[in-house]
Design a protein around this motif. Structure first.
Motif, PDB file in Angstrom:
ATOM      1  N   PHE A  89      12.417   7.606  -6.455  1.00 56.68           N
ATOM      2  CA  PHE A  89      12.620   6.201  -6.121  1.00 56.68           C
ATOM      3  C   PHE A  89      11.303   5.454  -5.920  1.00 56.68           C
ATOM      4  CE2 PHE A  89      13.099   3.014  -2.667  1.00 56.68           C
ATOM      5  CZ  PHE A  89      13.832   2.067  -3.384  1.00 56.68           C
ATOM      6  N   ALA A  90      10.431   5.985  -5.087  1.00 51.89           N
ATOM      7  CA  ALA A  90       9.158   5.323  -4.793  1.00 51.89           C
ATOM      8  C   ALA A  90       8.024   6.322  -4.940  1.00 51.89           C
ATOM      9  CB  ALA A  90       9.176   4.745  -3.380  1.00 51.89           C
ATOM     10  N   ARG A  91       6.985   5.945  -5.689  1.00 55.27           N
ATOM     11  CA  ARG A  91       5.843   6.848  -5.862  1.00 55.27           C
ATOM     12  C   ARG A  91       4.543   6.071  -5.934  1.00 55.27           C
ATOM     13  NH1 ARG A  91       4.338   9.006 -11.770  1.00 55.27           N
ATOM     14  NH2 ARG A  91       4.873   7.184 -13.028  1.00 55.27           N
ATOM     15  N   ASP A  92       3.477   6.760  -5.606  1.00 56.12           N
ATOM     16  CA  ASP A  92       2.124   6.223  -5.650  1.00 56.12           C
ATOM     17  C   ASP A  92       1.585   6.383  -7.071  1.00 56.12           C
ATOM     18  OD1 ASP A  92      -0.547   5.570  -5.378  1.00 56.12           O
ATOM     19  OD2 ASP A  92      -0.898   6.849  -3.630  1.00 56.12           O
ATOM     20  N   VAL A  93       1.236   5.248  -7.712  1.00 60.85           N
ATOM     21  CA  VAL A  93       0.695   5.304  -9.074  1.00 60.85           C
ATOM     22  C   VAL A  93      -0.754   4.820  -9.097  1.00 60.85           C
ATOM     23  CG1 VAL A  93       2.923   5.136 -10.242  1.00 60.85           C
ATOM     24  CG2 VAL A  93       1.701   3.033  -9.609  1.00 60.85           C
ATOM     25  N   THR A  94      -1.431   4.932  -7.968  1.00 64.48           N
ATOM     26  CA  THR A  94      -2.839   4.553  -7.904  1.00 64.48           C
ATOM     27  C   THR A  94      -3.640   5.326  -8.947  1.00 64.48           C
ATOM     28  OG1 THR A  94      -2.634   4.156  -5.522  1.00 64.48           O
ATOM     29  CG2 THR A  94      -4.868   4.401  -6.417  1.00 64.48           C
ATOM     30  N   GLY A  95      -4.359   4.625  -9.775  1.00 65.70           N
ATOM     31  CA  GLY A  95      -5.173   5.264 -10.803  1.00 65.70           C
ATOM     32  C   GLY A  95      -4.428   5.610 -12.072  1.00 65.70           C
ATOM     33  N   LEU A  96      -3.112   5.405 -12.105  1.00 63.82           N
ATOM     34  CA  LEU A  96      -2.320   5.696 -13.299  1.00 63.82           C
ATOM     35  C   LEU A  96      -2.089   4.409 -14.085  1.00 63.82           C
ATOM     36  CD1 LEU A  96       0.398   8.103 -11.814  1.00 63.82           C
ATOM     37  CD2 LEU A  96      -1.789   8.700 -12.901  1.00 63.82           C
ATOM     38  N   GLY A  97      -2.224   4.475 -15.379  1.00 68.66           N
ATOM     39  CA  GLY A  97      -2.032   3.299 -16.211  1.00 68.66           C
ATOM     40  C   GLY A  97      -0.566   2.877 -16.276  1.00 68.66           C
ATOM     41  N   HIS A  98      -0.323   1.583 -16.166  1.00 68.23           N
ATOM     42  CA  HIS A  98       1.041   1.061 -16.286  1.00 68.23           C
ATOM     43  C   HIS A  98       0.966  -0.443 -16.511  1.00 68.23           C
ATOM     44  CE1 HIS A  98       0.888  -0.776 -12.269  1.00 68.23           C
ATOM     45  NE2 HIS A  98       0.300   0.336 -11.856  1.00 68.23           N
ATOM     46  N   HIS A  99       2.064  -1.014 -16.975  1.00 67.25           N
ATOM     47  CA  HIS A  99       2.130  -2.462 -17.139  1.00 67.25           C
ATOM     48  C   HIS A  99       2.283  -3.114 -15.774  1.00 67.25           C
ATOM     49  CE1 HIS A  99       2.297  -2.078 -21.425  1.00 67.25           C
ATOM     50  NE2 HIS A  99       3.447  -1.429 -21.410  1.00 67.25           N
ATOM     51  N   GLY A 100       1.733  -4.329 -15.645  1.00 65.18           N
ATOM     52  CA  GLY A 100       1.846  -5.031 -14.384  1.00 65.18           C
ATOM     53  C   GLY A 100       0.775  -4.611 -13.397  1.00 65.18           C
ATOM     54  N   THR A 101       0.861  -5.164 -12.170  1.00 66.18           N
ATOM     55  CA  THR A 101      -0.128  -4.884 -11.134  1.00 66.18           C
ATOM     56  C   THR A 101       0.559  -4.277  -9.920  1.00 66.18           C
ATOM     57  OG1 THR A 101       0.117  -7.122 -10.240  1.00 66.18           O
ATOM     58  CG2 THR A 101      -1.594  -6.784 -11.891  1.00 66.18           C
ATOM     59  N   ASP A 110       0.096  -0.697  -6.961  1.00 62.90           N
ATOM     60  CA  ASP A 110      -0.017   0.769  -6.954  1.00 62.90           C
ATOM     61  C   ASP A 110       1.237   1.475  -6.458  1.00 62.90           C
ATOM     62  OD1 ASP A 110      -2.621   0.700  -7.914  1.00 62.90           O
ATOM     63  OD2 ASP A 110      -3.472   0.494  -5.907  1.00 62.90           O
ATOM     64  N   LEU A 111       2.267   0.710  -6.097  1.00 65.51           N
ATOM     65  CA  LEU A 111       3.524   1.312  -5.659  1.00 65.51           C
ATOM     66  C   LEU A 111       4.590   1.073  -6.721  1.00 65.51           C
ATOM     67  CD1 LEU A 111       5.297   2.678  -3.477  1.00 65.51           C
ATOM     68  CD2 LEU A 111       5.763   0.382  -2.571  1.00 65.51           C
ATOM     69  N   ASP A 152       0.841  -1.193   0.000  1.00 60.54           N
ATOM     70  CA  ASP A 152       0.000   0.000   0.000  1.00 60.54           C
ATOM     71  C   ASP A 152       0.880   1.249   0.000  1.00 60.54           C
ATOM     72  OD1 ASP A 152      -1.804   2.048   0.404  1.00 60.54           O
ATOM     73  OD2 ASP A 152      -2.846   1.062   2.070  1.00 60.54           O
ATOM     74  N   PRO A 153       0.787   2.089  -1.041  1.00 63.29           N
ATOM     75  CA  PRO A 153       1.625   3.300  -1.085  1.00 63.29           C
ATOM     76  C   PRO A 153       1.417   4.230   0.106  1.00 63.29           C
ATOM     77  CG  PRO A 153       0.595   2.894  -3.217  1.00 63.29           C
ATOM     78  CD  PRO A 153      -0.053   1.957  -2.241  1.00 63.29           C
ATOM     79  N   LYS A 154       0.251   4.148   0.733  1.00 63.19           N
ATOM     80  CA  LYS A 154      -0.033   5.021   1.875  1.00 63.19           C
ATOM     81  C   LYS A 154       0.667   4.547   3.145  1.00 63.19           C
ATOM     82  CE  LYS A 154      -4.618   6.395   0.147  1.00 63.19           C
ATOM     83  NZ  LYS A 154      -4.506   5.627  -1.108  1.00 63.19           N
ATOM     84  N   LYS A 155       1.239   3.333   3.123  1.00 61.67           N
ATOM     85  CA  LYS A 155       1.858   2.781   4.318  1.00 61.67           C
ATOM     86  C   LYS A 155       3.374   2.637   4.190  1.00 61.67           C
ATOM     87  CE  LYS A 155      -2.312   0.257   5.636  1.00 61.67           C
ATOM     88  NZ  LYS A 155      -2.905  -1.080   5.956  1.00 61.67           N
ATOM     89  N   VAL A 156       3.963   3.243   3.166  1.00 66.10           N
ATOM     90  CA  VAL A 156       5.410   3.188   2.974  1.00 66.10           C
ATOM     91  C   VAL A 156       5.953   4.599   2.773  1.00 66.10           C
ATOM     92  CG1 VAL A 156       5.253   0.901   1.902  1.00 66.10           C
ATOM     93  CG2 VAL A 156       5.284   2.925   0.453  1.00 66.10           C
ATOM     94  N   ASP A 157       7.257   4.730   2.862  1.00 63.30           N
ATOM     95  CA  ASP A 157       7.904   6.023   2.612  1.00 63.30           C
ATOM     96  C   ASP A 157       8.008   6.248   1.108  1.00 63.30           C
ATOM     97  OD1 ASP A 157       8.274   6.524   5.323  1.00 63.30           O
ATOM     98  OD2 ASP A 157      10.194   5.462   5.360  1.00 63.30           O
ATOM     99  N   LEU A 158       7.400   7.324   0.632  1.00 59.12           N
ATOM    100  CA  LEU A 158       7.482   7.684  -0.786  1.00 59.12           C
ATOM    101  C   LEU A 158       8.643   8.647  -0.975  1.00 59.12           C
ATOM    102  CD1 LEU A 158       3.678   8.127  -1.611  1.00 59.12           C
ATOM    103  CD2 LEU A 158       5.123   6.115  -1.987  1.00 59.12           C
ATOM    104  N   VAL A 159       9.667   8.170  -1.679  1.00 60.99           N
ATOM    105  CA  VAL A 159      10.893   8.944  -1.877  1.00 60.99           C
ATOM    106  C   VAL A 159      10.927   9.444  -3.313  1.00 60.99           C
ATOM    107  CG1 VAL A 159      13.404   8.899  -1.781  1.00 60.99           C
ATOM    108  CG2 VAL A 159      12.055   7.484  -0.198  1.00 60.99           C
ATOM    109  N   PRO A 160      10.971  10.758  -3.536  1.00 62.56           N
ATOM    110  CA  PRO A 160      11.006  11.292  -4.901  1.00 62.56           C
ATOM    111  C   PRO A 160      12.132  10.664  -5.729  1.00 62.56           C
ATOM    112  CG  PRO A 160      10.678  13.062  -3.326  1.00 62.56           C
ATOM    113  CD  PRO A 160      10.968  11.825  -2.523  1.00 62.56           C
TER     114      PRO A 160
END
Length: 306
Positions: free
Chosen positions: A267-279, A281-282, A257-265
């Motif tokens: 390196f790590a970002r929340d892609v909930t609702g954004l189209g991408h390959h694979g499954t 949201d982080l 869950d992106p809301k439960k981890v450190d989002l580092v510009p």
């Protein structure tokens, strides 16, 4: 696998579940009253519990074959899935499921017709026939069942269930095997031939191999499934998806869950609702071995919820 709101049960390990409201009371595990209790609950929440989209219940295989598939679905990688249920321990559950899986492979048009009716033409055109799966959900399995899974050429998952009181269901991945047609767990570079050529001879090739080894090294219950756009690392559900490397970076998508981890510009970002390959949201972006080192904790968190 999940039990209720975040408690975890591993039946074979002896881990116990306790209710801590107003003291400490052990919640005893129990089997279902009837097999249909398990089937109805799983079918109603199949995507959350197993990462499989529900297609049909008690699907008839026709008058000649003379059978009914308990549950028919398609997983998050597009692979056909047959799910068979047993209330307790039943030596015939694997053979029964394989009987239906054989029928399904020989009747692809029938399956695609169901997918088209439920999910649309695009989903039906992208069915991953290289990796059909059988999931057996039962009260327990024998050591002979586990041995049979490892020896068979098809992808088979054995999932043990237990009810805890009236509000909790525990699912435990007892054994999971990708099948003889699946990729080996180690010793092979990641991605398609095209993707391998993209990174061949460079530092990205080493990084991709290190990521592959790390992802598969988190547990013995992991399998790897490759399609045209990504490689999925799976327990019962995908816990990580790796896109073929390009532009000197690797992109991974995790179930954490992106809301439960450190989002580092960067390196790590929340892609909930954004189209991408694979499954998942982080999104993680890896460009070096150092990035991989700090990604391991994210991998563990994703593995824990898959």
């Amino acid at each position: 696998m999940r039990v209720g709101q975040g408690s975890v049960w591993r039946g074979a390990s002896g881990l116990k579940l306790f209710n801590t409201k107003g003291g400490v009371t052990e919640v005893a595990p129990r089997l279902a009253e009837v097999e249909a209790d398990v089937q109805d609950l799983v079918e109603a929440h199949m995507e959350t519990m197993l990462g499989v989209r529900f297609l049909a219940s008690e699907y008839s295989t026709g008058p000649v074959h003379g059978g009914r598939i308990d549950s028919l679905g398609i997983d998050e990688n597009g692979a056909p899935v047959i799910i068979e249920y047993k209330r307790g321990t039943d030596a015939g559950v694997i053979n029964q499921g394989l009987f239906y899986l054989s029928w399904l492979i020989d009747h692809r048009d029938a399956f695609c017709h169901v997918v088209r009716d439920r999910l649309g033409f695009q989903a039906a055109s992208q069915v991953l026939w290289s990796a059909p799966r059988l999931i057996c959900v039962a009260g327990d399995f024998t050591r002979y069942d586990i041995h049979a899974v490892r020896e068979h050429r098809h992808a088979i998952d054995l999932v043990r269930y237990r009810f805890f009181g009236n509000e909790h269901l525990g699912l435990d991945a007892v054994a999971s095997f990708a099948g003889r047609t699946g990729l080996p767990k180690a010793g092979r570079r990641l991605g398609t031939a095209k993707a391998q050529r993209t990174v061949a001879g460079g530092s990205m090739a080493k990084l991709a191999a290190a990521v592959d080894e790390t992802l598969l090294g988190l547990g013995e219950d992991l399998t790897k499934v490759e399609n045209q756009t990504y490689t999925a690392y799976r327990r019962i559900q995908n816990y990580a998806c790796l896109v073929p490397p390009k532009k000197a970076k690797l992109l991974l998508y995790l179930k954490a869950d992106p809301k439960k981890v450190d989002l580092v510009p960067g390196f790590a970002r929340d892609v909930t609702g954004l189209g991408h390959h694979g499954t998942g949201d982080l999104e993680l972006t890896l460009q070096s071995e150092r990035d991989l080192e700090r990604a391991v904790e994210y991998f563990r968190q994703s593995y824990a919820v898959a």
